[in-house]
Design a protein around this motif. Sequence first.
Motif, PDB file in Angstrom:
ATOM      1  N   GLU A  16       7.320 -60.719  -4.394  1.00 28.28           N
ATOM      2  CA  GLU A  16       5.936 -61.110  -4.139  1.00 28.28           C
ATOM      3  C   GLU A  16       5.153 -61.406  -5.413  1.00 28.28           C
ATOM      4  O   GLU A  16       4.361 -62.352  -5.464  1.00 28.28           O
ATOM      5  CB  GLU A  16       5.249 -59.989  -3.351  1.00 28.28           C
ATOM      6  N   VAL A  17       5.366 -60.607  -6.463  1.00 24.19           N
ATOM      7  CA  VAL A  17       4.574 -60.741  -7.692  1.00 24.19           C
ATOM      8  C   VAL A  17       5.305 -61.567  -8.750  1.00 24.19           C
ATOM      9  O   VAL A  17       4.715 -62.432  -9.396  1.00 24.19           O
ATOM     10  CB  VAL A  17       4.213 -59.348  -8.255  1.00 24.19           C
ATOM     11  N   LEU A  18       6.608 -61.301  -8.921  1.00 24.44           N
ATOM     12  CA  LEU A  18       7.357 -61.961  -9.994  1.00 24.44           C
ATOM     13  C   LEU A  18       8.026 -63.257  -9.548  1.00 24.44           C
ATOM     14  O   LEU A  18       8.587 -63.975 -10.378  1.00 24.44           O
ATOM     15  CB  LEU A  18       8.407 -60.996 -10.557  1.00 24.44           C
ATOM     16  N   GLY A  19       8.000 -63.544  -8.253  1.00 22.44           N
ATOM     17  CA  GLY A  19       8.513 -64.818  -7.763  1.00 22.44           C
ATOM     18  C   GLY A  19      10.022 -64.936  -7.709  1.00 22.44           C
ATOM     19  O   GLY A  19      10.563 -66.049  -7.696  1.00 22.44           O
ATOM     20  N   VAL A  20      10.733 -63.808  -7.654  1.00 20.96           N
ATOM     21  CA  VAL A  20      12.195 -63.848  -7.539  1.00 20.96           C
ATOM     22  C   VAL A  20      12.560 -64.093  -6.076  1.00 20.96           C
ATOM     23  O   VAL A  20      12.110 -63.373  -5.184  1.00 20.96           O
ATOM     24  CB  VAL A  20      12.826 -62.527  -8.030  1.00 20.96           C
ATOM     25  N   GLY A  21      13.380 -65.109  -5.820  1.00 17.21           N
ATOM     26  CA  GLY A  21      13.770 -65.436  -4.455  1.00 17.21           C
ATOM     27  C   GLY A  21      14.797 -64.462  -3.893  1.00 17.21           C
ATOM     28  O   GLY A  21      15.380 -63.647  -4.614  1.00 17.21           O
ATOM     29  N   ILE A  22      15.032 -64.569  -2.587  1.00 15.07           N
ATOM     30  CA  ILE A  22      15.984 -63.681  -1.915  1.00 15.07           C
ATOM     31  C   ILE A  22      17.382 -63.820  -2.511  1.00 15.07           C
ATOM     32  O   ILE A  22      18.083 -62.823  -2.737  1.00 15.07           O
ATOM     33  CB  ILE A  22      16.028 -63.982  -0.403  1.00 15.07           C
ATOM     34  N   MET A  23      17.810 -65.044  -2.802  1.00 17.51           N
ATOM     35  CA  MET A  23      19.139 -65.234  -3.384  1.00 17.51           C
ATOM     36  C   MET A  23      19.218 -64.617  -4.777  1.00 17.51           C
ATOM     37  O   MET A  23      20.248 -64.058  -5.169  1.00 17.51           O
ATOM     38  CB  MET A  23      19.476 -66.724  -3.442  1.00 17.51           C
ATOM     39  N   GLY A  24      18.124 -64.695  -5.536  1.00 18.76           N
ATOM     40  CA  GLY A  24      18.090 -64.058  -6.849  1.00 18.76           C
ATOM     41  C   GLY A  24      18.180 -62.544  -6.747  1.00 18.76           C
ATOM     42  O   GLY A  24      18.886 -61.888  -7.525  1.00 18.76           O
ATOM     43  N   ILE A  25      17.460 -61.967  -5.771  1.00 22.39           N
ATOM     44  CA  ILE A  25      17.527 -60.525  -5.550  1.00 22.39           C
ATOM     45  C   ILE A  25      18.944 -60.115  -5.154  1.00 22.39           C
ATOM     46  O   ILE A  25      19.481 -59.106  -5.626  1.00 22.39           O
ATOM     47  CB  ILE A  25      16.512 -60.107  -4.466  1.00 22.39           C
ATOM     48  N   ASN A  26      19.565 -60.920  -4.303  1.00 24.42           N
ATOM     49  CA  ASN A  26      20.922 -60.602  -3.853  1.00 24.42           C
ATOM     50  C   ASN A  26      21.912 -60.632  -5.018  1.00 24.42           C
ATOM     51  O   ASN A  26      22.777 -59.757  -5.139  1.00 24.42           O
ATOM     52  CB  ASN A  26      21.347 -61.600  -2.777  1.00 24.42           C
ATOM     53  N   LEU A  27      21.787 -61.612  -5.896  1.00 25.40           N
ATOM     54  CA  LEU A  27      22.676 -61.686  -7.060  1.00 25.40           C
ATOM     55  C   LEU A  27      22.418 -60.534  -8.031  1.00 25.40           C
ATOM     56  O   LEU A  27      23.347 -60.039  -8.680  1.00 25.40           O
ATOM     57  CB  LEU A  27      22.489 -63.029  -7.769  1.00 25.40           C
ATOM     58  N   THR A  28      21.170 -60.090  -8.119  1.00 24.14           N
ATOM     59  CA  THR A  28      20.847 -58.931  -8.958  1.00 24.14           C
ATOM     60  C   THR A  28      21.577 -57.690  -8.460  1.00 24.14           C
ATOM     61  O   THR A  28      22.186 -56.944  -9.243  1.00 24.14           O
ATOM     62  CB  THR A  28      19.328 -58.677  -8.953  1.00 24.14           C
TER      63      THR A  28
END
Length: 459
Positions: A278-290
């Motif tokens: 919400e704040v840093l703009g990381v997408g769902i796919m980015g979160i998943n790769l993290t």
Amino acid sequence: MTATSSIEVKDSPQTEGVEQKPRPVAATQSSRWSSFKEVLSWRNYPVFLITSWVSSGFIVLNSYMPLYLYTIGWDLLFIGTATGIVSLVGAVCRALGGYIGDTIDRKISAVVVMAPVALYFLIIGLSRETFLIMTAMLLYAGADIARSGSTAYILDTVKTERSGFALALFTAGSILGVPVLLLLGVFTLTVGFTTAIQQMHLMGGFLLLLCAVARMRLDPSPRRRSQRVGSLLRTFLSENARAARLLMVSVPCLVGVVVCDAISDGLFRLGALIYASEVLGVGIMGINLTMLFYLVISFPLLLKIGHVSDTSGIRRAGLIVYAMMPVSALLLLVAPVFPLWGPPQLGVLLESVYPGLGVLMTTAFVAIVLKYTNDLLWWNVIISFVQKNLPSSDSAKGLTVFWVIVVFLASVAPVAGGYIYTFLGPYWLFLVILVLNLGIITSISRSGWGRAVVKSVTD
């Protein structure tokens, strides 16, 4: 009559207490490969290990639950309150579970613990109704009534001189979260995040039911069950009070440290992924790769830290692990100002290679990977420390009292976190986490975790 106990305590001349016991020469000199072969030769261990790995692989989806619930319309304050209620229910079930785990055959607990977890996954996979989701979460908490006995069952099999490595193998089962998250990524690209979460929970529910069936083939617990006479309630209260005294004698400083860390952990897990999205703009796919990256690097680190705890002492292992916790909170605090740690052009290039891959260049990626990886290592160190210092005959009660205290006191964290995030802002949330982390690492470095060694406990 209520069983009485006598606890012989030997004062340690060193500030590190139990860690000063002589280490077996074989444990110091053997390689991790020989340790691996040895622990797999223990009876019942392989079956329990494989089923635990399947469970660990799918439980990684729990990290997504606040983000999932937020996405389907729950507000963060409600998510925090619901999580706090579920934690309290889990604490009550843990309190009952320790007594049960030392009274019945622990094999029963090892089987039963899988059933409500499987039902939780199936319900989440089939429904988005608030009532059914809350029911599923309460079922998951209800599994705690068998969790201590289940954990104590495998501790009966684990030999003390190899306990750090053997328990690290259990925690390393989270590496099976890699194929789970890979499938989640594929499903997210095809059907969307919320539907993908449900599909993965449905798959996990069926596999966990199969694991419960597999555990039925385990041998009965080798430990003699406690014989208790008299009032069940009086015996229950007396036995847990005795376990609490034993815990305070064995690991006097550990409980406070772990409670503070559990509060910090609850705050972080409630808000971190939502903040990143919400704040840093990381997408769902980015979160998943993290999350994928943290699982991949955690596997070799878990085996290493388990070996270190067996050969170099728990205190050193704890300091090595916890040193990165404050760094993670600090990075999330500065992430809005410094969103990238690498060149933006490289992030754009990576994003063009695969959706979400540009997250590797973000500060949020480094912070979340540090936190989740060190959490995994930290809890392995804690369980290993408790296992090395509690008599096996009371291990279920000892583990229960330990976790009841921790979970009960830490259940305020998600409620407080929801309030802080909603009304004060996410930055205050991570500032509180940073202060807690700094306090914990200072406590470990100055005072260690205990000053006494339990020699014997007799009923």
